[in-house]
Each structure stands twice: as structure tokens, then as C-alpha cells.
Scaffold this active site. Structure first.
Site, PDB file in Angstrom:
ATOM      1  N   ARG A 175     -47.810 100.396 -10.479  1.00 25.03           N
ATOM      2  CA  ARG A 175     -48.152  99.194 -10.134  1.00 25.03           C
ATOM      3  C   ARG A 175     -49.414  99.221  -9.405  1.00 25.03           C
ATOM      4  O   ARG A 175     -49.477 100.036  -8.410  1.00 25.03           O
ATOM      5  CB  ARG A 175     -46.813  98.665  -9.022  1.00 25.03           C
ATOM      6  CG  ARG A 175     -47.098  97.450  -8.095  1.00 25.03           C
ATOM      7  CD  ARG A 175     -47.401  96.297  -9.041  1.00 25.03           C
ATOM      8  NE  ARG A 175     -47.672  95.025  -8.140  1.00 25.03           N
ATOM      9  CZ  ARG A 175     -48.763  94.377  -8.124  1.00 25.03           C
ATOM     10  NH1 ARG A 175     -49.914  94.961  -8.407  1.00 25.03           N
ATOM     11  NH2 ARG A 175     -48.974  93.432  -7.196  1.00 25.03           N
ATOM     12  N   HIS A 221     -51.873  92.438  -0.279  1.00 19.68           N
ATOM     13  CA  HIS A 221     -51.399  90.749  -0.171  1.00 19.68           C
ATOM     14  C   HIS A 221     -51.093  90.722   1.295  1.00 19.68           C
ATOM     15  O   HIS A 221     -50.951  91.317   2.162  1.00 19.68           O
ATOM     16  CB  HIS A 221     -50.140  90.611  -0.983  1.00 19.68           C
ATOM     17  CG  HIS A 221     -49.102  91.728  -0.952  1.00 19.68           C
ATOM     18  ND1 HIS A 221     -48.457  92.135   0.003  1.00 19.68           N
ATOM     19  CD2 HIS A 221     -48.762  92.458  -2.004  1.00 19.68           C
ATOM     20  CE1 HIS A 221     -47.589  93.243  -0.326  1.00 19.68           C
ATOM     21  NE2 HIS A 221     -47.870  93.361  -1.546  1.00 19.68           N
ATOM     22  N   HIS A 264     -52.153  99.315  -1.327  1.00 20.13           N
ATOM     23  CA  HIS A 264     -51.048 100.589  -1.533  1.00 20.13           C
ATOM     24  C   HIS A 264     -50.994 100.362  -3.007  1.00 20.13           C
ATOM     25  O   HIS A 264     -51.398  99.627  -3.780  1.00 20.13           O
ATOM     26  CB  HIS A 264     -49.741  99.842  -0.812  1.00 20.13           C
ATOM     27  CG  HIS A 264     -49.355  98.850  -1.107  1.00 20.13           C
ATOM     28  ND1 HIS A 264     -49.657  97.696  -0.349  1.00 20.13           N
ATOM     29  CD2 HIS A 264     -48.420  98.184  -2.109  1.00 20.13           C
ATOM     30  CE1 HIS A 264     -49.023  96.683  -0.749  1.00 20.13           C
ATOM     31  NE2 HIS A 264     -48.463  96.662  -1.703  1.00 20.13           N
TER      32      HIS A 264
HETATM   33 MN    MN Z   1     -47.282  95.229  -2.934  1.00 16.83          MN
END
Ligand code: MN
Ligand code: MN
Length: 407
Positions: A117, A122, A165
Site C-alpha cells: 500500500r 490522509h 505511512h
Molecule cells: Mn493510510
């Protein structure tokens, strides 16, 4: 042909059709009928989605105590769009799917072995529960301290809003996890992606920023190619663990399943909030296991709404919304449930295997109020004039909380 006999023939034909449909769908069982007792409700001559109806016995045949109108308090990840890419897949249940869920959104994500990912951030805080496999997570805090850790089943992580992250599936088979965000309008498809930013800064500016020639830039893959993408499985956690001057003082991960649970005869509860996982400033949670025949007792929460994720098993939840209103919902693994602020509720294991679910709150602390304990701590005479119940009831009340009953 009289009006009556024609109608009889029609309904017989439809009923026959219904039996065939049901036979195909649920192996010879006749479709469930909306009639909880003789003389109440009736048959369903034109059956709809009988498989769905069979999964919702308490909507089709609600307990007689249900009454009034409540918002929908269940949405299944099985009804959510799956976004697939080279590294895995993701799906989300947000306020767009479950309208009542204004305070929390959930994401169910799979990363194949090596699947990443993409590095991102955010506005919302991100809390996660590992459902399967192992993953490596990375982050830095605003003071420039780094964090890298490997997590497995039953581990949590928490990244405050704005903290960048990444997540990567490790060997042998990657991972699957649940993400929870402290905002129902969160959208997993519109986060700040590293590749997206590089794509939208002129090469000259990137060159000036990093102190290298502008000609080095311009080859960033399209953000749609990254987001969740395939990569080699990384080696063991070594020098990556300590890249900065010092590690982040507060761990962004926590071994929830390793906590000693509250235990009763019928199940366990593990509670994790900022008092034992200090990084988790805005999400509190409980991991609940209920044995067959057991029940999460009648209770409510004095701080905020409850968002639930059913990990496995089968359950029904009754919710009391004041003003004579109550409704019952059924759940299977992969479903999301919701209890608006302060509403009384219970959750019963209706299956033959252990029921496991998460209670999640947008709060720094976990709190609940037990109906049983409240009554046990109320003067007996006061209680007696309210409920008109006898001494046997009064004697059975418990002054200590038992979250799972029978205790
Ligand atoms: Mn995230
Ligand atoms: Mn609850």
C-alpha cells in the site's frame, strides 16, 4: 372462471415457482415466510431474495418487542465494490454505504506477499486490526523520528492524521486487515499518494527541492499503477528499524491479542484505548469473543457511537433507541454494525461456533454502562417500584460487571 378461483390458480402457480426458486437457492428448504406466529404476518407468494431473507431472520420475523423506525445499522463488506490491482485488493464501508456511520469509516484490505500500500497520508487517523498473515508498516512523526515494525494477527497499528505511512504484505502469503478511520466520509481512493504528488510538481521544482538535476524526474509511474502494487518481499527487519536519529518514542503498533482478557464463563473481552496504547489518541476498541449460547450483555456507551466489525461467527443485535423504538439486526463474518450514541443494546451468538467481533469508538477511552450493574447498585425499594419484579430477580443482580453472559 370466478375472480376467486382465478386468483387461487395464480397464487398456486407463483407458490410453486417460489418453491423451485428456493430449492435451487437453499437446497430444498422452503423460503422463509414473514410470519413469526400463526395469525401474525403471512406467506410471501412472490418471494424476493430468499437467500438474503434467510440471512436476516430478525428483519423478516422481528421479535414482537421490535417497534418503530430505526436507521439501517448493518452493511456487509460483501455488498461493497472491490478495487483490485497488482498487489492485492481493497473495499470500504463508509457513510456512503452505511448512512448512519458519520463518525467512522472502515476498509478491508488484502496485500499479497510483497504487495505494498503505497507511501501516503490522509487527514484522518488510521487504526488497524490485523486479520491474517504478516505485514511491515513504516511511518515517521513530525519530529523526524522513524517507525518500522512487523505485525501479525491480532496486532493493531495507529497512525495519527497527517502522519505518512506504508504497509507491505510479508511472506509467505501477505496479509489481510481491517482499517478504521475517525471520519465516516473518509475515502480510501482519495488519500495523499507519494506518486500523485511527484506527478504534480514541475521537475524543476523537484530538482530544486532535492538538490539534484531536474532531468532525473519525469519518470514517476501513474498513481493508478501504484496505490496497491506488486513488489518483492522485503528481507528481515534490520537496519530499516532505526534510520533516524532516534526511534519514535511512542509505538504506532500494539499486540492487542496478547493482552490478558476480561474472562467470564461465556467469553472474553480485550479493551485497548489510549491508556494502554498511547498512540491511539482518537480510537478505542474492544475485541469480543462470545461462545455459542453466550451474549454480550445489555449495555450502552456514555461517550460516543459504536462501530462494529464482525470477524467470524453469527450474531444478532437488538438496539433500543428510546421512545418505544427497537430493532434487531443479524450479522455474519465480514459485516459492519453500528450503534448510535447511548442506545442500549445486546449481541447474542446465534451460531454454533465462537462469535468474534470488534467494538470501535471514536474516542480516546473505552467506556460502557452495564444494565445489570446499574440495577444492582440502585436501592432495592426504588428498583421494586419500577419493574414490579420479585426477590429472585433482585438477588441475581451483579455488582461487578460481566460483559459476556452467562457469567
Ligand atoms: Mn493510510
Ligand atoms: Mn456496545
Amino acid at each position: 372462471m370466478s375472480e376467486f378461483s382465478r386468483r387461487d390458480i395464480l397464487s398456486t402457480a407463483v407458490a410453486a415457482g417460489a418453491v423451485i426458486t428456493a430449492t435451487a437457492a437453499q437446497s430444498a428448504e422452503s423460503p422463509p415466510e414473514p410470519s413469526r406466529a400463526p395469525g401474525v404476518g403471512g406467506a410471501d407468494p412472490v418471494p424476493g431474495d430468499v437467500v438474503r431473507e434467510a440471512q436476516n431472520p430478525d428483519l423478516l420475523n422481528p421479535p414482537a418487542t421490535d417497534s418503530g423506525t430505526l436507521p439501517n445499522l448493518r452493511f456487509s463488506f460483501a455488498d461493497a465494490h472491490v478495487r483490485q490491482s497488482s498487489g492485492g485488493w481493497t473495499r470500504q464501508v463508509t457513510a456512503r454505504e452505511l448512512g448512519v456511520s458519520k463518525s467512522i469509516a472502515g476498509v478491508n484490505m488484502r496485500l499479497n506477499a510483497g504487495g505494498i500500500r503505497e507511501l501516503h497520508w490522509h487527514k484522518q487517523a488510521e487504526w488497524s486490526y490485523m486479520l491474517y498473515g504478516t505485514a511491515r508498516i513504516t511511518a515517521i512523526d513530525p519530529e523526524g523520528r522513524n517507525f518500522v515494525d512487523d505485525v501479525g494477527v491480532g496486532d493493531l497499528w495507529y497512525f495519527p492524521g497527517g502522519v505518512p505511512h506504508s504497509i507491505q504484505g510479508l511472506g509467505p502469503d501477505g496479509c489481510e486487515f481491517l482499517l478504521v478511520f475517525d471520519d465516516g466520509d473518509f475515502d480510501e481512493d482519495s488519500t495523499f499518494l507519494l506518486s500523485d504528488w511527484f506527478k504534480h510538481v514541475p521537475s524543476e521544482v523537484l530538482g530544486k527541492n532535492f538538490g539534484v538535476p531536474a532531468t532525473l524526474f519525469g519518470h514517476t509511474p501513474d498513481p493508478r499503477e501504484l496505490y496497491i502494487f506488486k513488489a518483492p518481499i522485503p528481507g528481515p527487519l534490520g537496519p530499516d528499524k532505526l534510520m533516524g536519529a532516534e526511534p519514535a518514542p511512542q509505538s504506532f503498533s500494539h499486540h492487542m491479542l496478547a493482552q490478558e482478557p476480561i474472562r467470564t464463563k461465556s467469553g472474553t473481552v480485550r479493551i485497548t484505548d489510549s491508556s494502554i496504547f498511547p498512540a491511539s489518541k482518537n480510537i478505542a476498541a474492544a475485541l469480543v469473543e462470545v461462545e455459542p449460547g453466550g451474549m454480550r450483555e445489555l449495555h450502552w456507551h456514555p461517550n460516543t457511537d459504536e462501530w462494529q466489525y464482525y470477524i467470524s461467527g453469527q450474531a444478532r443485535m437488538g438496539v433500543f433507541a428510546a421512545n418505544g423504538q427497537a430493532r434487531t439486526f443479524d450479522f455474519l463474518g465480514g459485516d459492519v454494525g453500528y450503534v448510535p450514541f447511548a442506545m442500549g443494546h445486546y449481541i447474542e451468538n446465534t451460531g454454533s461456533t465462537a462469535l468474534r467481533f470488534l467494538e470501535v469508538f471514536k474516542s480516546s477511552y473505552y467506556a460502557d454502562l452495564s444494565l445489570n450493574q446499574w440495577l444492582a447498585l440502585t436501592p432495592r425499594d426504588l428498583l421494586k417500584v419500577h419493574l414490579n419484579l420479585d426477590q429472585q430477580f433482585a438477588d441475581a443482580l451483579r455488582k461487578t460487571k460481566a460483559p459476556i453472559v452467562p457469567a
